[in-house]
Write an enzyme that holds these catalytic residues in place. Structure first.
Site, PDB file in Angstrom:
ATOM      1  N   HIS A  81      24.257   0.939   9.431  1.00  0.00           N
ATOM      2  CA  HIS A  81      25.534   1.636   9.530  1.00  0.00           C
ATOM      3  C   HIS A  81      26.347   1.037  10.662  1.00  0.00           C
ATOM      4  CE1 HIS A  81      24.544   4.857   6.701  1.00  0.00           C
ATOM      5  NE2 HIS A  81      23.307   4.729   7.159  1.00  0.00           N
ATOM      6  N   ASN A 109       0.830  -1.192   0.000  1.00  0.00           N
ATOM      7  CA  ASN A 109       0.000   0.000   0.000  1.00  0.00           C
ATOM      8  C   ASN A 109       0.870   1.249   0.000  1.00  0.00           C
ATOM      9  OD1 ASN A 109      -2.318   1.653   0.231  1.00  0.00           O
ATOM     10  ND2 ASN A 109      -3.332   0.114   1.510  1.00  0.00           N
ATOM     11  N   LYS A 143       1.259 -15.220  19.579  1.00  0.00           N
ATOM     12  CA  LYS A 143       0.372 -16.343  19.334  1.00  0.00           C
ATOM     13  C   LYS A 143       0.952 -17.195  18.207  1.00  0.00           C
ATOM     14  CE  LYS A 143      -4.421 -17.475  18.267  1.00  0.00           C
ATOM     15  NZ  LYS A 143      -5.771 -16.965  17.989  1.00  0.00           N
ATOM     16  N   GLY A 159       0.391  -1.771   9.081  1.00  0.00           N
ATOM     17  CA  GLY A 159       0.803  -0.406   8.785  1.00  0.00           C
ATOM     18  C   GLY A 159       1.911   0.111   9.679  1.00  0.00           C
ATOM     19  N   LYS A 165      14.442  -9.279  14.927  1.00  0.00           N
ATOM     20  CA  LYS A 165      14.928 -10.663  14.915  1.00  0.00           C
ATOM     21  C   LYS A 165      13.978 -11.513  14.079  1.00  0.00           C
ATOM     22  CE  LYS A 165      17.030 -10.472  19.539  1.00  0.00           C
ATOM     23  NZ  LYS A 165      18.229  -9.879  19.093  1.00  0.00           N
ATOM     24  N   ARG A 205       7.614  -9.359  18.952  1.00  0.00           N
ATOM     25  CA  ARG A 205       7.711 -10.675  19.569  1.00  0.00           C
ATOM     26  C   ARG A 205       6.460 -11.472  19.263  1.00  0.00           C
ATOM     27  NH1 ARG A 205       4.237  -9.493  23.106  1.00  0.00           N
ATOM     28  NH2 ARG A 205       4.230  -7.945  24.691  1.00  0.00           N
TER      29      ARG A 205
END
Length: 191
Positions: free
Chosen positions: A118, A88, A186, A145, A169, A183
């Site tokens: 960097h 989008n 579920k 979003g 991660k 994180r």
């Protein structure tokens, strides 16, 4: 150049320190900038032209891919998107390294995918050298979003990334993940 010397582009794609001011990289960035300007001037009534520009810009464009302008990237040639990809408004992909995106991936407005980074050592950073790490996004992923996908991350198939998340991660397949840092909250039954 000896057979053992690497170009700045080769260093960039290998995840080594490189100079983005290298003439080859500057030329590729200018090419992408020109194509992005053309793309931004297209309308919904020009789907064939949009697809042609995306094919010229990106490393691979799957069937029925749709990126809503404005869209920004560094080079384009390091972006490989699958079938039915949708991004989008306001999408950014900094493709200083490769970005592989699977089939049926949906990105809400203002999703940012950054391979670029960097050096954290300020002395090295002052040399102007940069780094980049590849990103892989599996099939049937939904990215909410304003989410930010950081360098070196892999997101597994069938995963949802919540709006505003910062993915620092790897996120496994079949997960719902949110937050900063992102994180898993579920795990889904196998899809």
């Amino acid at each position: 150049m000896s057979e053992f010397e690497q170009t700045e582009k080769q260093k960039m794609l290998a995840g080594e320190l490189y100079l983005a001011t290298d003439p080859e990289l500057v030329a590729e960035n200018k090419r992408a900038s020109r194509l992005l300007r053309q793309y931004a001037q297209t309308t919904l009534e020009e789907p064939e032209l949009r697809q042609q520009i995306l094919r010229d810009l990106l490393g691979r464009v799957g069937e029925a891919a749709n990126i809503v302008p404005p869209f920004h990237c560094d080079y384009g040639s390091n972006i490989f998107i699958g079938d039915r990809f949708y991004m989008n408004y306001g999408g950014v992909i900094l493709d200083c390294n490769t970005v592989h995106i699977g089939n049926d991936v949906l990105c809400a407005p203002y999703v940012q995918i950054y391979t670029a980074t960097h050096p954290t050592d300020p002395t090295v950073r002052l040399t102007g050298r940069e780094l980049a790490a590849p990103i892989t996004i599996g099939n049937t992923v939904w990215i909410g979003g304003g989410a930010i996908i950081c360098p070196g991350v892999t997101i597994g198939d069938n995963t949802t990334i919540g709006a505003g998340s910062v993915v620092t991660k790897d996120i496994p397949a079949n997960a719902i993940a949110v937050g900063n840092p992102c994180r898993v909250i579920k795990t889904l039954e196998k899809c």
